[in-house]
Design an enzyme around this catalytic site. Structure first.
Site, mmCIF file in Angstrom:
data_model
loop_
_atom_site.group_PDB
_atom_site.id
_atom_site.type_symbol
_atom_site.label_atom_id
_atom_site.label_comp_id
_atom_site.label_asym_id
_atom_site.label_seq_id
_atom_site.Cartn_x
_atom_site.Cartn_y
_atom_site.Cartn_z
ATOM 1 C CG ASP A 111 7.498 -7.912 0.151
ATOM 2 O OD1 ASP A 111 8.693 -8.679 0.697
ATOM 3 O OD2 ASP A 111 6.893 -7.229 1.143
ATOM 4 N NE ARG A 173 9.585 7.704 -2.919
ATOM 5 C CZ ARG A 173 8.702 6.452 -2.982
ATOM 6 N NH1 ARG A 173 9.185 5.391 -3.657
ATOM 7 N NH2 ARG A 173 7.639 6.453 -2.197
#
Ligand code: IMP
Ligand code: MG
Length: 191
Positions: A111, A173
């Site tokens: 990111d 997740r």
């Protein structure tokens, strides 16, 4: 167990960005590339960045047709929000030294680049024979630090994604795909 209503994770999903079939196909391609690139190398070591990398590591490792060892590193750069705190911290270090070994870092997403920049510098200081990075996802528009990533699965837009190892506030997740959450799921953060 308790009286709270059970949360339906799928109901929190706005849309699926990358489905199971696309993930599987791309990971096979990445593994084939890694298998070819590391031909003749005996001591390949995959280092999984926890927690987000664990699902990707599991599928990637099993698709690489070459002997390799695994180790894990726990890194924390996020609070419970969707933006990096900027401060990267090792919360669990490797079990073994990596001197003279061929290391491939396995990460869920790049990111800002802070986590992988930190990891690359930290691991290079331990004198591996080689060091490369493999990230399933990449958000190029969010980069603050230029990090060279040798293997990238998918470039994605600037949206916060969950599933396939990636979490929001430690949940989601276990979803088998990469997805974007409904805006109302984040609402309590803006309050
Ligand atoms: P960076 O240090 O800003 O490059 O962020 C890397 C870490 O932030 C990743 O290892 C993820 O754990 C987390 N992260 C970044 N973007 C997302 C996202 O869209 N969903 C979930 N976690 C993310
Ligand atoms: Mg995370």
């Amino acid at each position: 167990m308790n009286d709270k209503p059970i949360r339906d994770l799928n109901a929190d999903i706005d849309h699926i960005l990358i489905d199971e079939t696309a993930l599987k196909m791309r990971i096979q391609e990445m593994a084939a590339q890694i298998t070819a690139d590391y031909a003749g190398i005996e001591d390949l070591l995959l280092i999984c960045v926890l927690k987000g990398g664990y699902v990707f590591l599991s599928d990637l490792s099993r698709a690489i047709e070459r002997p390799h060892a695994l180790d894990f590193m726990g890194i924390s750069s996020y609070g419970s929000g969707t933006r990096s705190s900027g401060a990267v911290q090792i919360i669990m270090d490797l079990k073994e030294p990596i001197v003279g070994r061929h290391v491939l870092i396995v990460e869920d997403i790049i990111d800002s680049g802070r986590t992988l920049d930190y990891m690359r510098r930290n691991l290079l200081a331990r004198s591996p024979a080689s060091l490369r990075i493999c990230s399933l996802l990449n958000k190029p528009s969010r980069r603050e630090i230029d990090v060279h990533v040798e293997y990238i699965g998918f470039n994605i837009p600037d949206e916060f994604v969950v599933g396939y190892g990636l979490d929001f506030d430690e949940i989601y997740r276990n979803l088998p795909y990469i997805a974007v959450l409904k805006p109302e799921v984040f609402a309590h953060l803006q309050a």
